[in-house]
Design a protein around this motif. Structure first.
Motif, mmCIF file in Angstrom:
data_model
loop_
_atom_site.group_PDB
_atom_site.id
_atom_site.type_symbol
_atom_site.label_atom_id
_atom_site.label_comp_id
_atom_site.label_asym_id
_atom_site.label_seq_id
_atom_site.Cartn_x
_atom_site.Cartn_y
_atom_site.Cartn_z
ATOM 1 N N GLU A 25 0.828 -1.198 0.000
ATOM 2 C CA GLU A 25 0.000 0.000 0.000
ATOM 3 C C GLU A 25 0.870 1.259 0.000
ATOM 4 O O GLU A 25 1.970 1.261 0.563
ATOM 5 N N PHE A 26 0.403 2.286 -0.665
ATOM 6 C CA PHE A 26 1.062 3.591 -0.771
ATOM 7 C C PHE A 26 2.278 3.574 -1.699
ATOM 8 O O PHE A 26 2.981 4.583 -1.805
ATOM 9 N N THR A 27 2.575 2.479 -2.352
ATOM 10 C CA THR A 27 3.694 2.421 -3.290
ATOM 11 C C THR A 27 3.169 2.212 -4.703
ATOM 12 O O THR A 27 2.055 1.731 -4.903
ATOM 13 N N THR A 28 4.019 2.553 -5.680
ATOM 14 C CA THR A 28 3.664 2.374 -7.079
ATOM 15 C C THR A 28 4.780 1.616 -7.770
ATOM 16 O O THR A 28 5.962 1.980 -7.633
ATOM 17 N N ALA A 29 4.430 0.567 -8.500
ATOM 18 C CA ALA A 29 5.423 -0.243 -9.197
ATOM 19 C C ALA A 29 5.132 -0.257 -10.693
ATOM 20 O O ALA A 29 3.980 -0.468 -11.105
ATOM 21 N N HIS A 30 6.168 -0.025 -11.494
ATOM 22 C CA HIS A 30 6.096 -0.146 -12.945
ATOM 23 C C HIS A 30 7.055 -1.267 -13.342
ATOM 24 O O HIS A 30 8.256 -1.189 -13.048
ATOM 25 N N VAL A 31 6.539 -2.294 -14.012
ATOM 26 C CA VAL A 31 7.287 -3.525 -14.231
ATOM 27 C C VAL A 31 7.416 -3.775 -15.730
ATOM 28 O O VAL A 31 6.431 -3.674 -16.472
ATOM 29 N N TYR A 32 8.642 -4.165 -16.152
ATOM 30 C CA TYR A 32 8.920 -4.301 -17.579
ATOM 31 C C TYR A 32 9.719 -5.573 -17.854
ATOM 32 O O TYR A 32 10.422 -6.099 -16.982
ATOM 33 N N SER A 33 9.600 -6.038 -19.089
ATOM 34 C CA SER A 33 10.376 -7.168 -19.577
ATOM 35 C C SER A 33 10.913 -6.826 -20.953
ATOM 36 O O SER A 33 10.273 -6.083 -21.709
ATOM 37 N N GLY A 67 18.393 -9.554 -26.641
ATOM 38 C CA GLY A 67 19.802 -9.637 -26.963
ATOM 39 C C GLY A 67 20.459 -10.866 -26.361
ATOM 40 O O GLY A 67 19.835 -11.927 -26.211
ATOM 41 N N ALA A 68 21.731 -10.710 -25.981
ATOM 42 C CA ALA A 68 22.475 -11.844 -25.440
ATOM 43 C C ALA A 68 21.906 -12.326 -24.112
ATOM 44 O O ALA A 68 22.080 -13.480 -23.733
ATOM 45 N N GLU A 69 21.225 -11.443 -23.402
ATOM 46 C CA GLU A 69 20.594 -11.820 -22.146
ATOM 47 C C GLU A 69 19.217 -11.175 -22.060
ATOM 48 O O GLU A 69 18.977 -10.112 -22.638
ATOM 49 N N LEU A 70 18.332 -11.844 -21.343
ATOM 50 C CA LEU A 70 16.984 -11.309 -21.133
ATOM 51 C C LEU A 70 16.991 -10.485 -19.846
ATOM 52 O O LEU A 70 17.420 -10.969 -18.797
ATOM 53 N N VAL A 71 16.517 -9.264 -19.934
ATOM 54 C CA VAL A 71 16.522 -8.349 -18.797
ATOM 55 C C VAL A 71 15.089 -8.036 -18.389
ATOM 56 O O VAL A 71 14.258 -7.688 -19.220
ATOM 57 N N ARG A 72 14.819 -8.151 -17.105
ATOM 58 C CA ARG A 72 13.561 -7.697 -16.513
ATOM 59 C C ARG A 72 13.902 -6.621 -15.493
ATOM 60 O O ARG A 72 14.890 -6.749 -14.756
ATOM 61 N N HIS A 73 13.107 -5.580 -15.419
ATOM 62 C CA HIS A 73 13.393 -4.548 -14.426
ATOM 63 C C HIS A 73 12.096 -3.868 -13.996
ATOM 64 O O HIS A 73 11.059 -3.987 -14.668
ATOM 65 N N ALA A 74 12.175 -3.182 -12.881
ATOM 66 C CA ALA A 74 10.996 -2.510 -12.328
ATOM 67 C C ALA A 74 11.442 -1.303 -11.518
ATOM 68 O O ALA A 74 12.547 -1.269 -10.959
ATOM 69 N N TYR A 75 10.560 -0.307 -11.467
ATOM 70 C CA TYR A 75 10.739 0.862 -10.608
ATOM 71 C C TYR A 75 9.638 0.839 -9.554
ATOM 72 O O TYR A 75 8.482 0.564 -9.850
ATOM 73 N N LEU A 122 8.129 3.423 -6.659
ATOM 74 C CA LEU A 122 8.091 4.742 -6.029
ATOM 75 C C LEU A 122 7.448 4.579 -4.665
ATOM 76 O O LEU A 122 6.267 4.222 -4.554
ATOM 77 N N ALA A 123 8.218 4.828 -3.611
ATOM 78 C CA ALA A 123 7.741 4.649 -2.236
ATOM 79 C C ALA A 123 8.158 5.848 -1.410
ATOM 80 O O ALA A 123 9.263 5.900 -0.861
ATOM 81 N N GLY A 124 7.300 6.850 -1.349
ATOM 82 C CA GLY A 124 7.614 8.033 -0.579
ATOM 83 C C GLY A 124 8.832 8.750 -1.126
ATOM 84 O O GLY A 124 8.916 9.054 -2.323
ATOM 85 N N ASP A 125 9.811 8.991 -0.266
ATOM 86 C CA ASP A 125 11.014 9.717 -0.671
ATOM 87 C C ASP A 125 12.019 8.853 -1.414
ATOM 88 O O ASP A 125 13.119 9.315 -1.730
ATOM 89 N N THR A 126 11.684 7.607 -1.700
ATOM 90 C CA THR A 126 12.639 6.648 -2.264
ATOM 91 C C THR A 126 12.144 6.071 -3.583
ATOM 92 O O THR A 126 10.964 5.737 -3.712
ATOM 93 N N VAL A 127 13.083 5.962 -4.525
ATOM 94 C CA VAL A 127 12.827 5.278 -5.798
ATOM 95 C C VAL A 127 13.723 4.052 -5.842
ATOM 96 O O VAL A 127 14.947 4.149 -5.625
ATOM 97 N N ALA A 128 13.141 2.894 -6.105
ATOM 98 C CA ALA A 128 13.902 1.650 -6.184
ATOM 99 C C ALA A 128 13.964 1.173 -7.629
ATOM 100 O O ALA A 128 12.972 1.251 -8.360
ATOM 101 N N LEU A 129 15.129 0.695 -8.026
ATOM 102 C CA LEU A 129 15.310 0.034 -9.312
ATOM 103 C C LEU A 129 15.705 -1.408 -9.038
ATOM 104 O O LEU A 129 16.704 -1.663 -8.354
ATOM 105 N N ILE A 130 14.914 -2.362 -9.540
ATOM 106 C CA ILE A 130 15.185 -3.788 -9.384
ATOM 107 C C ILE A 130 15.452 -4.368 -10.764
ATOM 108 O O ILE A 130 14.622 -4.212 -11.674
ATOM 109 N N VAL A 131 16.595 -5.016 -10.946
ATOM 110 C CA VAL A 131 16.996 -5.553 -12.246
ATOM 111 C C VAL A 131 17.352 -7.029 -12.096
ATOM 112 O O VAL A 131 18.117 -7.399 -11.192
ATOM 113 N N HIS A 132 16.811 -7.864 -12.985
ATOM 114 C CA HIS A 132 17.206 -9.262 -13.112
ATOM 115 C C HIS A 132 17.623 -9.494 -14.558
ATOM 116 O O HIS A 132 16.901 -9.105 -15.481
#
Length: 297
Positions: free
Chosen positions: A238-246, A252-260, A262-272
């Protein structure tokens, strides 16, 4: 006259025994004779043996049933046949706990915290690595500089992104990375700003325009990415926003998944990311995203 007593229904009757016919009228009740009380007749031994035998059987079955129930309830779910959880590719993360807040510091989304600031040490809000992971050098859960963060993007975008970060009241960046035995590389960056206003502004600058339907800056080594259709928007905290991509096919040579996130004063980037045709599995990626989201929420 001696009263005929019918054998109990649960006592076996020898095949050679002939039972007398049951009279149409019930036998008369016995009359109490005057004088000393007549001795109470003893029940037939055959009835006593039957009662004892069935009582013992009930006790044995009850004991076995109670033992079975106790055994099942004390077993783990995966030890009970038919109740084992199928391995769906999830990683074995340690139990998560939120760090203690400084004295009198509010939670990030409480009514008194209008700037939605995370007062806990940002490094303590990083998701720990799962079992079997090997730490990535330089991403050990501590602070990293802007130069390390922008390496996640294409070379042509790094200078402009660096300038955006300088202009956006960035406080610091915490990061952790690891590699799994199957070759999947995971990186998590937490960017903390002075308030939710600055984090939101930077979050929007990652996109081509102000529309939430636009795609953000491409990551390094990717061709084209699309919205992750397997992600459920309600999976976030709750209170957070996630944008998820593939990464779009063909990748290319590798498959990348990532997401942002937004949680208050913090922005998270998650990459696989993972090299090869198999690419990055979606289940551990979503699992990582959900757990990191919960720590920030």
């Amino acid at each position: 006259m001696t009263e005929q007593t019918a054998p109990p229904a649960d006592v076996a009757v020898p095949a050679t025994t002939t039972l007398p016919p049951v009279p149409n009228d019930p036998p008369p009740l016995p009359v109490q004779e005057e004088g000393p009380a007549a001795a109470t007749p003893r029940p037939p031994r055959r009835v006593l043996r039957a009662v004892l035998r069935w009582t013992a059987a009930v006790l044995v079955m009850g004991g076995l049933g109670a033992g079975t129930v106790a055994g099942i309830t004390s077993m783990k779910r995966t030890d009970v046949p038919g109740l084992a959880t199928r391995d769906d590719g999830r990683w074995d993360y340690p139990a998560l706990t939120l760090p203690a807040l400084p004295a009198d510091a509010p939670r990030p989304f409480s009514d008194s915290n209008t700037a939605e600031i995370h007062h806990a040490d940002l490094r303590r809000l990083l998701l720990p690595a799962p079992a079997g992971a090997t730490a990535v050098k330089g991403l050990d859960g501590g602070w990293v500089d802007t130069a390390r963060y922008v390496t996640e993007y294409g070379k042509d975008d790094r200078a402009a992104l660096t300038q955006h970060l300088k202009d956006s009241a960035l406080r610091h960046i915490a990061a952790r990375g690891w590699t799994m035995p199957d070759g999947t590389s995971s990186r998590i960056y937490l960017l903390q700003f002075n308030s939710v206003a600055y984090s939101t502004a930077f979050h929007d600058e990652l996109y081509e325009d102000d529309s939430l339907d636009s795609l953000p800056l491409p990551l390094a080594g990717t061709t084209e990415h699309v919205f992750d259709e397997d992600w459920t928007a309600t999976a976030g905290a709750e209170f957070t926003t996630a944008h998820v991509y593939s990464e779009a096919e063909p990748h290319g040579a590798e498959l990348v998944r990532h997401a942002y996130v937004l949680a208050g004063d913090t922005v998270a980037l998650i990459v696989h990311s993972r090299k090869g045709e198999a690419g990055t599995e979606v289940v551990p990626f979503h699992q990582t995203l959900i757990l990191q989201n919960q720590l920030l929420g």
